[in-house]
Scaffold this active site. Structure first.
Site, mmCIF file in Angstrom:
data_model
loop_
_atom_site.group_PDB
_atom_site.id
_atom_site.type_symbol
_atom_site.label_atom_id
_atom_site.label_comp_id
_atom_site.label_asym_id
_atom_site.label_seq_id
_atom_site.Cartn_x
_atom_site.Cartn_y
_atom_site.Cartn_z
ATOM 1 N N HIS A 188 3.515 0.439 12.485
ATOM 2 C CA HIS A 188 3.352 0.279 11.160
ATOM 3 C C HIS A 188 2.159 0.662 10.498
ATOM 4 O O HIS A 188 2.110 1.207 9.251
ATOM 5 C CB HIS A 188 4.098 -0.913 10.615
ATOM 6 C CG HIS A 188 4.115 -1.120 9.096
ATOM 7 N ND1 HIS A 188 5.393 -0.768 8.416
ATOM 8 C CD2 HIS A 188 3.697 -2.027 8.065
ATOM 9 C CE1 HIS A 188 5.197 -0.947 7.246
ATOM 10 N NE2 HIS A 188 4.135 -1.787 6.992
ATOM 11 N N SER A 237 0.764 -1.153 -0.177
ATOM 12 C CA SER A 237 -0.028 0.038 0.062
ATOM 13 C C SER A 237 0.875 1.277 -0.031
ATOM 14 O O SER A 237 0.427 2.490 -0.448
ATOM 15 C CB SER A 237 -0.885 0.066 1.126
ATOM 16 O OG SER A 237 -1.891 -1.165 0.954
ATOM 17 N N THR A 280 2.145 -3.346 15.660
ATOM 18 C CA THR A 280 3.117 -2.297 15.764
ATOM 19 C C THR A 280 2.738 -1.099 14.930
ATOM 20 O O THR A 280 1.544 -1.115 14.529
ATOM 21 C CB THR A 280 4.413 -2.774 14.814
ATOM 22 O OG1 THR A 280 4.214 -2.677 13.613
ATOM 23 C CG2 THR A 280 5.007 -3.805 15.467
ATOM 24 N N GLU A 282 3.410 1.710 -1.735
ATOM 25 C CA GLU A 282 3.806 2.218 -3.002
ATOM 26 C C GLU A 282 2.598 2.565 -3.933
ATOM 27 O O GLU A 282 2.767 2.938 -5.145
ATOM 28 C CB GLU A 282 4.356 1.083 -3.762
ATOM 29 C CG GLU A 282 5.786 0.740 -3.017
ATOM 30 C CD GLU A 282 5.651 -0.181 -1.729
ATOM 31 O OE1 GLU A 282 6.690 -0.234 -0.823
ATOM 32 O OE2 GLU A 282 4.380 -0.651 -1.466
ATOM 33 N N PHE A 312 -9.240 7.229 -3.230
ATOM 34 C CA PHE A 312 -8.962 6.646 -2.340
ATOM 35 C C PHE A 312 -9.626 5.130 -2.049
ATOM 36 O O PHE A 312 -10.805 5.394 -1.504
ATOM 37 C CB PHE A 312 -8.980 7.491 -0.967
ATOM 38 C CG PHE A 312 -8.299 6.850 0.387
ATOM 39 C CD1 PHE A 312 -6.937 7.239 0.538
ATOM 40 C CD2 PHE A 312 -9.125 6.389 1.283
ATOM 41 C CE1 PHE A 312 -6.218 6.792 1.485
ATOM 42 C CE2 PHE A 312 -8.265 5.831 2.436
ATOM 43 C CZ PHE A 312 -6.945 6.115 2.505
#
Length: 163
Positions: A97, A65, A95, A67, A122
């Site tokens: 991330h 995602s 985490t 990229e 989106f």
């Protein structure tokens, strides 16, 4: 809009612009492919249903995602498209991330929309669980890919209205 209150595949087809002659770019994350593949399929079916020729849909895959925005940028610059849809799925883990990727893609799509005269839609699912992602990619909440395709057609029409 709370998904609990609406099926993502429910829309007023009478108010949806037609897609004949429109060229759509779709950038799809390969990460969480069962989910992103279902989102892609929903978007493709909806675009074709509203008149977009299959040959006028350019689909590009990126590893994850994060990229998506680079892929969208390339389609804007070189793809001769009227609109780009980004499709991805980020599921909350243990985490931070998740937050970094979601924030980055959100800001990247916003930046592309402000910089270019081509709408970028989106279509990134940001869920807490795989079950929530499945529910939004063809499950009980419909398919966010459908919603992204309808949004693309509406944003192309808006863009053309003010050219």
């Amino acid at each position: 809009m709370a998904t609990e209150l609406q099926n993502l595949s429910s829309y007023d087809s009478n108010s949806t612009p037609r897609g004949e002659g429109k060229r759509i770019g779709i950038v799809v994350s390969e990460w969480n492919k069962p989910v992103t593949g279902a989102l892609l399929e929903g978007a493709l079916q909806t675009l074709v249903k509203f008149g977009v020729d299959q040959h006028d849909i350019a689909v590009e895959f990126v590893p994850g995602s994060f990229e998506l925005t680079y892929g969208a940028k390339k389609l804007i610059e070189k793809g001769n498209v009227d609109c780009v849809i980004v499709i991805g799925c980020v599921i909350q883990g243990e985490t931070p991330h998740f937050t970094f990727v979601c924030d980055s893609v959100t800001q990247g799509v916003t930046d592309l929309n402000l910089k270019h005269d081509i709408p970028v839609i989106f279509g990134l699912l940001t869920t807490n669980t795989l079950e929530q992602a499945k529910a939004r990619s063809g499950g009980r909440h419909g398919n966010k890919g459908d919603e992204a395709a309808i949004t693309a057609l509406k944003m192309i029409a808006l863009n053309e209205k003010y050219r």
